[in-house]
Write a protein that holds these residues in place. Structure first.
Motif, PDB file in Angstrom:
ATOM      1  N   VAL A   1       0.845  -1.208   0.000  1.00  9.03           N
ATOM      2  CA  VAL A   1       0.000   0.000   0.000  1.00  9.03           C
ATOM      3  C   VAL A   1       0.874   1.250   0.000  1.00  9.03           C
ATOM      4  O   VAL A   1       0.612   2.219  -0.740  1.00  9.03           O
ATOM      5  N   ALA A   2       1.929   1.249   0.822  1.00 16.67           N
ATOM      6  CA  ALA A   2       2.840   2.395   0.859  1.00 16.67           C
ATOM      7  C   ALA A   2       3.528   2.602  -0.479  1.00 16.67           C
ATOM      8  O   ALA A   2       3.791   3.737  -0.899  1.00 16.67           O
TER       9      ALA A   2
ATOM     10  N   TRP B   1       0.735   4.107  -2.886  1.00 14.82           N
ATOM     11  CA  TRP B   1      -0.155   5.162  -2.400  1.00 14.82           C
ATOM     12  C   TRP B   1       0.039   6.480  -3.132  1.00 14.82           C
ATOM     13  O   TRP B   1      -0.933   7.171  -3.446  1.00 14.82           O
ATOM     14  N   ARG B   2       1.265   6.837  -3.423  1.00 21.23           N
ATOM     15  CA  ARG B   2       1.528   8.130  -4.069  1.00 21.23           C
ATOM     16  C   ARG B   2       0.934   8.203  -5.472  1.00 21.23           C
ATOM     17  O   ARG B   2       0.834   9.283  -6.059  1.00 21.23           O
ATOM     18  N   TYR B   3       0.556   7.059  -6.044  1.00 20.55           N
ATOM     19  CA  TYR B   3      -0.039   7.039  -7.382  1.00 20.55           C
ATOM     20  C   TYR B   3      -1.564   7.023  -7.343  1.00 20.55           C
ATOM     21  O   TYR B   3      -2.212   6.959  -8.376  1.00 20.55           O
ATOM     22  N   VAL B   4      -2.093   7.056  -6.118  1.00 20.25           N
ATOM     23  CA  VAL B   4      -3.555   7.142  -5.962  1.00 20.25           C
ATOM     24  C   VAL B   4      -4.008   8.598  -5.955  1.00 20.25           C
ATOM     25  O   VAL B   4      -5.024   8.955  -6.551  1.00 20.25           O
TER      26      VAL B   4
ATOM     27  N   ALA C   1       8.245   6.630  -1.680  1.00 20.09           N
ATOM     28  CA  ALA C   1       7.365   5.465  -1.561  1.00 20.09           C
ATOM     29  C   ALA C   1       8.167   4.171  -1.584  1.00 20.09           C
ATOM     30  O   ALA C   1       7.869   3.231  -0.831  1.00 20.09           O
TER      31      ALA C   1
ATOM     32  N   GLY D   1       8.142   1.620   1.352  1.00 21.40           N
ATOM     33  CA  GLY D   1       7.455   0.362   1.069  1.00 21.40           C
ATOM     34  C   GLY D   1       8.376  -0.846   1.041  1.00 21.40           C
ATOM     35  O   GLY D   1       8.033  -1.901   1.584  1.00 21.40           O
TER      36      GLY D   1
END
Length: 326
Positions: free
Chosen positions: A158-159, A162-165, A293, A297
């Motif tokens: 998820v980490a 996440w920055r691409y969400v 990330a 991650g």
């Protein structure tokens, strides 16, 4: 193995010497996993490099599955009856788990993301998928450090994405999803290797024979394009060594040996080292700079895989094992 000697006087002393100077099956399995880590790191890097290569995914797949068949042809012919006798359900796990579906998913997913994603998600998520398959087979839920490790793997993935969400990056998220599929397929392959009654050479034949046939059929019918005839010689040589000899032959032999020596769950912990190796090697080889990330991650996934591979101690005392010389 249980020794069948008639009496203690005939027991050979070299057995003790082998235990003193030789490696145990567990140690050999661990060495096999370490070498496999390095080869898998090369696989992740070559998968990412394919997007800028003169080769197409079908070309890399033909080298991946064809070279081991060529090198091992005499040995595979001697094992043809045992390979043909494998149960269809088990054969399907192996052929789908590491064959054409896995290869195309890993290649396409890598073209949409980065080497760090390939090296982290594909091997890193295998313990979680293997545990899910074990639970589905009635082997019980993970507990203790295993459960914590699996949770860390999920948090690490998820980490990583996440920055691409926010803001939304559909390309990278789609690539990550495809890599998750590839990881699930590899977990299926891991479990299938534990079920099959073949030596490592036979396992490679079971995987590569149908995979090469399917890929050749897809190319001959035009469903998948090929650029092998016009590809650069340096690209062919690189993928022949990394994919054909490295991943297809050496890693196939070593990983199959490790599965039989250490078991599916412990062997899946190879992913704890692979993400770090890929991230470090991608910096000089592919000019990839690790993002925040990735720096968050990858360590979480690494720690999670290491914890997930630890077997919890039994809660009750068991009888001591019978010595091997008994």
């Amino acid at each position: 193995m249980v020794t069948t000697n008639a009496g203690p006087a005939t027991a050979p002393p070299p057995a003790r010497a082998a235990g003193r100077f030789g490696l145990s099956p567990q140690a050999k399995g661990t060495v096999a996993l370490v070498v496999t880590v390095l080869i898998w790191a090369a696989f992740a890097l070559s998968a990412r490099a394919l997007s800028t290569s003169s080769l197409l995914p079908a070309d890399a797949a033909l080298l991946r599955f064809g070279v081991p068949l060529l090198v091992l042809a005499p040995a595979l012919w001697r094992r043809r009856r045992r390979i043909a006798a494998v149960r269809p359900a088990t054969a399907l796990k192996i052929v789908c788990g590491a064959g054409v579906p896995f290869f195309l998913a890993a290649m396409y997913g890598s073209s949409l993301t980065s080497a760090a994603f390939v090296g982290s998600i594909v091997p890193g998520m295998v313990p979680l998928f293997v545990s899910a398959l074990m639970v589905a087979a009635g082997k019980g839920l993970p507990r203790g450090t295993q459960a914590v490790g699996l949770a860390l793997i999920a948090v690490g993935v998820v980490a990583l994405v996440w920055r691409y969400v926010v803001p939304l990056n559909t390309q990278v998220l789609a690539g990550a999803g495809i890599l998750l599929v590839a990881s699930g397929l590899w977990a299926l392959y891991t479990v299938g290797l534990k079920e099959v009654d073949l030596d490592p050479v036979g396992s490679i034949g079971l995987l590569c024979l149908p995979s090469f046939a399917v890929m050749a059929l897809l190319v001959l019918t035009g469903l998948l394009p090929t650029g092998l005839a016009s590809a650069a010689g340096s690209d062919i040589a690189l993928f022949l060594v990394v994919q054909g000899l490295g991943v297809g032959l050496c890693a196939g032999l070593l990983y199959a040996y490790a599965i039989r020596s250490l078991g599916a769950e412990r062997s899946s912990t190879v992913g704890s080292l692979s993400p770090v190796a890929v991230v470090l090697l991608a910096i000089p080889l592919l000019d990839e700079s690790p993002t925040v990330a990735v720096l968050v991650g990858v360590p979480l996934i690494t720690a999670g895989v290491a914890l997930a591979g630890r077997r919890p101690r039994p809660r009750t005392h068991t009888q001591p094992e019978v010595p091997v010389h008994a």
